[in-house]
Scaffold this active site. Structure first.
Site, PDB file in Angstrom:
ATOM      1  N   LYS A 169      -8.116  20.147   4.719  1.00 34.68           N
ATOM      2  CA  LYS A 169      -7.374  21.080   5.569  1.00 34.68           C
ATOM      3  C   LYS A 169      -6.247  21.655   4.722  1.00 34.68           C
ATOM      4  CE  LYS A 169      -4.023  18.461   8.029  1.00 34.68           C
ATOM      5  NZ  LYS A 169      -3.649  17.695   9.198  1.00 34.68           N
TER       6      LYS A 169
ATOM      7  N   GLY B  77       0.838  -1.204   0.000  1.00 40.04           N
ATOM      8  CA  GLY B  77       0.000   0.000   0.000  1.00 40.04           C
ATOM      9  C   GLY B  77       0.869   1.249   0.000  1.00 40.04           C
TER      10      GLY B  77
ATOM     11  N   ARG C  71       0.462   4.792  -9.505  1.00 38.44           N
ATOM     12  CA  ARG C  71       0.895   5.356  -8.227  1.00 38.44           C
ATOM     13  C   ARG C  71       2.369   5.024  -7.981  1.00 38.44           C
ATOM     14  NH1 ARG C  71      -2.871   5.372  -2.772  1.00 38.44           N
ATOM     15  NH2 ARG C  71      -2.971   7.630  -2.831  1.00 38.44           N
TER      16      ARG C  71
ATOM     17  N   CYS D 263      -9.565   9.883   8.292  1.00 37.13           N
ATOM     18  CA  CYS D 263      -9.611   9.136   9.552  1.00 37.13           C
ATOM     19  C   CYS D 263     -10.831   9.444  10.405  1.00 37.13           C
ATOM     20  CB  CYS D 263      -8.369   9.428  10.383  1.00 37.13           C
ATOM     21  SG  CYS D 263      -7.019   8.307  10.025  1.00 37.13           S
ATOM     22  N   PHE D 264     -11.025  10.711  10.748  1.00 40.92           N
ATOM     23  CA  PHE D 264     -12.028  11.027  11.774  1.00 40.92           C
ATOM     24  C   PHE D 264     -13.419  10.473  11.447  1.00 40.92           C
ATOM     25  CE2 PHE D 264      -9.800  15.027  13.721  1.00 40.92           C
ATOM     26  CZ  PHE D 264      -8.811  14.212  14.218  1.00 40.92           C
TER      27      PHE D 264
ATOM     28  N   ARG E 139     -10.478  13.726   0.849  1.00 47.66           N
ATOM     29  CA  ARG E 139     -11.319  12.649   1.362  1.00 47.66           C
ATOM     30  C   ARG E 139     -12.184  13.153   2.521  1.00 47.66           C
ATOM     31  NH1 ARG E 139      -6.881   7.996   1.936  1.00 47.66           N
ATOM     32  NH2 ARG E 139      -5.655   9.743   2.700  1.00 47.66           N
TER      33      ARG E 139
HETATM   34  C1  UDX Z   1      -6.034  12.918  11.969  1.00 50.45           C
HETATM   35  C2  UDX Z   1      -5.292  12.773  13.309  1.00 50.45           C
HETATM   36  O1  UDX Z   1      -4.893  14.078  13.769  1.00 50.45           O
HETATM   37  C3  UDX Z   1      -4.075  11.860  13.155  1.00 50.45           C
HETATM   38  O2  UDX Z   1      -3.462  11.639  14.417  1.00 50.45           O
HETATM   39  C4  UDX Z   1      -4.539  10.521  12.569  1.00 50.45           C
HETATM   40  O3  UDX Z   1      -3.413   9.656  12.360  1.00 50.45           O
HETATM   41  C5  UDX Z   1      -5.278  10.720  11.271  1.00 50.45           C
HETATM   42  O4  UDX Z   1      -6.389  11.633  11.474  1.00 50.45           O
HETATM   43  P1  UDX Z   1      -5.692  14.324   9.749  1.00 50.45           P
HETATM   44  O5  UDX Z   1      -7.038  13.820   9.380  1.00 50.45           O
HETATM   45  O6  UDX Z   1      -4.600  14.247   8.747  1.00 50.45           O
HETATM   46  O7  UDX Z   1      -5.167  13.574  11.064  1.00 50.45           O
HETATM   47  O8  UDX Z   1      -5.816  15.880  10.117  1.00 50.45           O
HETATM   48  P2  UDX Z   1      -6.180  16.736  11.423  1.00 50.45           P
HETATM   49  O9  UDX Z   1      -5.176  17.808  11.539  1.00 50.45           O
HETATM   50  O10 UDX Z   1      -6.381  15.889  12.598  1.00 50.45           O
HETATM   51  O11 UDX Z   1      -7.555  17.428  10.991  1.00 50.45           O
HETATM   52  C6  UDX Z   1      -8.740  16.686  10.761  1.00 50.45           C
HETATM   53  C7  UDX Z   1      -9.882  17.609  10.432  1.00 50.45           C
HETATM   54  O12 UDX Z   1     -10.266  18.383  11.571  1.00 50.45           O
HETATM   55  C8  UDX Z   1      -9.567  18.628   9.329  1.00 50.45           C
HETATM   56  O13 UDX Z   1     -10.687  18.758   8.479  1.00 50.45           O
HETATM   57  C9  UDX Z   1      -9.306  19.907  10.093  1.00 50.45           C
HETATM   58  O14 UDX Z   1      -9.543  21.059   9.329  1.00 50.45           O
HETATM   59  C10 UDX Z   1     -10.293  19.767  11.239  1.00 50.45           C
HETATM   60  N1  UDX Z   1      -9.934  20.536  12.440  1.00 50.45           N
HETATM   61  C11 UDX Z   1      -8.783  20.262  13.124  1.00 50.45           C
HETATM   62  C12 UDX Z   1     -10.802  21.524  12.911  1.00 50.45           C
HETATM   63  O15 UDX Z   1     -11.857  21.770  12.309  1.00 50.45           O
HETATM   64  N2  UDX Z   1     -10.476  22.208  14.058  1.00 50.45           N
HETATM   65  C13 UDX Z   1      -9.325  21.949  14.764  1.00 50.45           C
HETATM   66  O16 UDX Z   1      -9.102  22.612  15.795  1.00 50.45           O
HETATM   67  C14 UDX Z   1      -8.453  20.949  14.280  1.00 50.45           C
HETATM   68  P1  ADP Z   2      -4.031   5.394   3.297  1.00 48.97           P
HETATM   69  O1  ADP Z   2      -4.505   6.794   3.361  1.00 48.97           O
HETATM   70  O2  ADP Z   2      -4.514   4.557   4.454  1.00 48.97           O
HETATM   71  O3  ADP Z   2      -2.551   5.285   3.092  1.00 48.97           O
HETATM   72  P2  ADP Z   2      -4.639   5.011   0.474  1.00 48.97           P
HETATM   73  O4  ADP Z   2      -5.982   4.764  -0.103  1.00 48.97           O
HETATM   74  O5  ADP Z   2      -3.949   6.314   0.196  1.00 48.97           O
HETATM   75  O6  ADP Z   2      -4.754   4.723   2.033  1.00 48.97           O
HETATM   76  O7  ADP Z   2      -3.635   3.867  -0.010  1.00 48.97           O
HETATM   77  C1  ADP Z   2      -3.901   2.511   0.024  1.00 48.97           C
HETATM   78  C2  ADP Z   2      -3.167   1.846  -1.151  1.00 48.97           C
HETATM   79  O8  ADP Z   2      -3.255   0.425  -0.984  1.00 48.97           O
HETATM   80  C3  ADP Z   2      -3.772   2.138  -2.531  1.00 48.97           C
HETATM   81  O9  ADP Z   2      -2.774   2.748  -3.346  1.00 48.97           O
HETATM   82  C4  ADP Z   2      -4.181   0.751  -3.088  1.00 48.97           C
HETATM   83  O10 ADP Z   2      -3.940   0.604  -4.483  1.00 48.97           O
HETATM   84  C5  ADP Z   2      -3.275  -0.173  -2.287  1.00 48.97           C
HETATM   85  N1  ADP Z   2      -3.799  -1.539  -2.188  1.00 48.97           N
HETATM   86  C6  ADP Z   2      -5.047  -1.959  -1.854  1.00 48.97           C
HETATM   87  N2  ADP Z   2      -5.117  -3.309  -1.826  1.00 48.97           N
HETATM   88  C7  ADP Z   2      -3.874  -3.772  -2.153  1.00 48.97           C
HETATM   89  C8  ADP Z   2      -3.284  -5.091  -2.294  1.00 48.97           C
HETATM   90  N3  ADP Z   2      -3.997  -6.189  -2.046  1.00 48.97           N
HETATM   91  N4  ADP Z   2      -1.982  -5.170  -2.659  1.00 48.97           N
HETATM   92  C9  ADP Z   2      -1.243  -4.054  -2.890  1.00 48.97           C
HETATM   93  N5  ADP Z   2      -1.725  -2.793  -2.766  1.00 48.97           N
HETATM   94  C10 ADP Z   2      -3.023  -2.639  -2.396  1.00 48.97           C
END
Ligand code: UDX
Ligand code: ADP
Length: 481
Positions: A335, A8, A38, A272-273, A342
């Site tokens: 952000k 990945g 990619r 993530c969130f 996403r």
């Molecule tokens: C988050 C976690 O911070 C990280 O630890 C985890 O591994 C993945 O998820 P990320 O999603 O990259 O990271 O960005 P983050 O900075 O956490 O912001 C998430 C969202 O919350 C964004 O849309 C950001 O704009 C929003 N945010 C953040 C707010 O609206 N207010 C804040 O005070 C902080």
């Molecule tokens: P993350 O944000 O968690 O890193 P992404 O969607 O950016 O996730 O990346 C996941 C990657 O995993 C994609 O590029 C996808 O093509 C790759 N992937 C999914 N399934 C497999 C697999 N079975 N073998 C190799 N690569 C894979």
């Protein structure tokens, strides 16, 4: 030489492996992906993701002890440690649709590992997965193992986009969960010794597998909850005349609460969130804990409320209709300092405005036109399938949407401007020039509190800032419920 392979090459796998390669010159790191373009991008000067500082790290190690390859089987077979960093979308069909994680990609990666392995391996869960995924993976591996021994570890990633390299260089903590058997403990030590190349020992925490898996979901839920808490307050601030920035500052000064993650916004997004909280809700429901599930669901509900509240403000301020009015959207990424869209709140806000027949002119410094168009057409949750595996859409573009290459073009002759990402450049735009080229009355709806509202009002704008005292105009036009 220890060999690491990461399945990945995405936002998590790419930067994490690049930093491991940089900090551990004695380890060979190969990142593999089934998605050939990619991998080609990782091997070029145009990396597939935008992350400050990433290119320098990749440039230093690529070809030395960092490699990107589409030959998944070969490199998995050769590795001592296999990280799995594939995507885990939210299920769109069947049991748990809209909440549970879809482990299709994970399962396929696990089956590949089982099929091609000829030597014992440590398999590391890197992508966020539901609690107890390790158990399922262990079953796939051991039932197909031909006598080879696999140790599963959970090593969740806490990096945030935009600061990934910094977060990887100086993590608050590295978490490694493993089985409480002698073999499990040995595997933990092996992975610990990789991170010990640059992370102080007291920051490397070891736990059992389930605690590590759950800690990742819990950390994200706690952080998102802070944002929903301050966003809930922002609505109350608007109703009472308080200023959410002052409230956050005062609250955050309490050392027990702290100042971080208290910025009111149009809503949180990201990979993530939203996904992790839905997943947490589903796990609670499956474990017979509906009250706990309901509690966490509320974090998502407030986030959705904040986005629709913003749309309502825009529509109600502009005489209850935005039909055929040009609205400029500044910022589309979830952000600043990332090109990632996403679950960006911009998608819901734009769709809300399009629902009211607005004409949108969108500008984001990092997000491409095709990407924006695709996001606006895509069904919820389809985003987490790699581009090449995404379902094809019937139409290829939303007609009422244009995407521009700068903020001035986007705002030209617009009735209103919505700021949806906190890009630094939006703070220093020439708002007088923007005002002169807009229809009147000219509105700015600041979903990230980046502009100086007083200065904009002096120019002549009607300004809405999240959670701030309202202009007389906005007070007279109460948001639609
Ligand atoms: C988050 C976690 O911070 C990280 O630890 C985890 O591994 C993945 O998820 P990320 O999603 O990259 O990271 O960005 P983050 O900075 O956490 O912001 C998430 C969202 O919350 C964004 O849309 C950001 O704009 C929003 N945010 C953040 C707010 O609206 N207010 C804040 O005070 C902080
Ligand atoms: P993350 O944000 O968690 O890193 P992404 O969607 O950016 O996730 O990346 C996941 C990657 O995993 C994609 O590029 C996808 O093509 C790759 N992937 C999914 N399934 C497999 C697999 N079975 N073998 C190799 N690569 C894979």
């Amino acid at each position: 030489m220890v060999k690491i392979c990461c399945i990945g090459a995405g936002y998590v796998g790419g930067p994490t492996m690049a930093v491991i390669a940089l900090k551990c010159p004695s380890i060979e790191v190969v990142v593999v992906d089934i998605w050939e373009p990619r991998i080609a991008a990782w091997n070029s000067d145009q990396l597939p993701i935008y992350e400050p500082g990433l290119y320098d790290v990749v440039k230093e190690c690529r070809g030395r002890n960092l490699f990107f390859s589409k030959d998944v089987e070969k490199h998995v077979a050769e590795a001592d440690i296999v990280f799995v960093s594939v995507n885990t979308p939210t299920k769109t069909q069947g049991l748990g649709a809209g909440k549970a994680a879809d482990l299709t990609y994970w399962e396929s990666a696990a089956r590949t590992i089982a099929d091609v392995s000829k030597s014992d391996k440590i398999v590391v869960e890197k992508s966020t997965v539901p609690v107890k995924t390790a158990e399922a993976i262990e079953k796939i591996l051991t039932h197909n193992s031909k006598g080879i021994k696999f140790q599963i570890l959970s090593n969740p990633e806490f990096l945030a986009e935009g600061t990934a390299i910094e977060d990887l260089f100086q993590p608050d903590r590295v978490l490694i969960g493993g089985r409480e058997t002698p073999e499990g403990q040995k595997a933990i030590q092996a992975l610990k010794s990789v991170y010990a190349h640059w992370v102080p020992e007291d920051r490397i925490l070891t736990t059992n597998l389930w605690s590590a898996e759950l800690s990742k979901l819990a950390a994200n839920a706690f952080l998102a909850q802070r944002i929903s808490s301050v966003n809930a307050m922002s609505a109350l601030c608007e109703a009472t005349g308080a200023d959410v920035a002052e409230v956050s500052y005062a609250v955050g000064k309490d050392s027990r609460i702290g100042p971080k993650f208290l910025n009111a916004s149009v809503g949180f997004g990201g990979f993530c969130f939203p996904k992790d909280i839905l997943n947490l809700v589903y796990i609670c429901e499956c474990n017979g804990l509906p009250e706990v599930a309901e509690y966490w669901k509320q974090v998502i509900k407030i986030n959705d409320y904040q986005k629709s509240r913003f749309v309502n403000r825009v529509v109600s301020s502009m005489f209850n209709t935005v039909s055929q009015k040009k609205i400029a959207i500044l910022g589309f990424a979830f952000k600043k300092d990332t090109g990632d869209t996403r679950e960006t709140p911009a998608i819901d806000v734009c769709q809300g405005l399009l629902g009211d027949k607005a004409l949108l002119s969108i500008y984001d410094p990092q997000v491409q036109k095709e990407h924006i168009q695709r996001d606006l057409i895509m069904k919820k949750f389809d985003w987490d399938h790699p581009l090449h595996l995404q379902p094809k859409s019937a139409s290829s573009a939303v007609e009422q949407v244009t995407v521009t290459s700068d903020a001035y073009e986007a705002t030209k002759e617009a009735h209103g401007v919505c700021i949806l990402t906190e890009w630094d450049e939006f703070k220093t735009l020439d708002y007088k020039k923007i005002y002169d080229n807009m229809q009147k009355p000219a509105f700015v709806f600041d979903g990230r509190n980046v502009v100086n509202a007083d200065k904009l009002r002096e120019i002549g704008f009607i300004v809405y800032s999240i959670g701030k005292p309202l202009d007389a105009w906005l007070k007279d036009m109460p948001a639609i419920a």
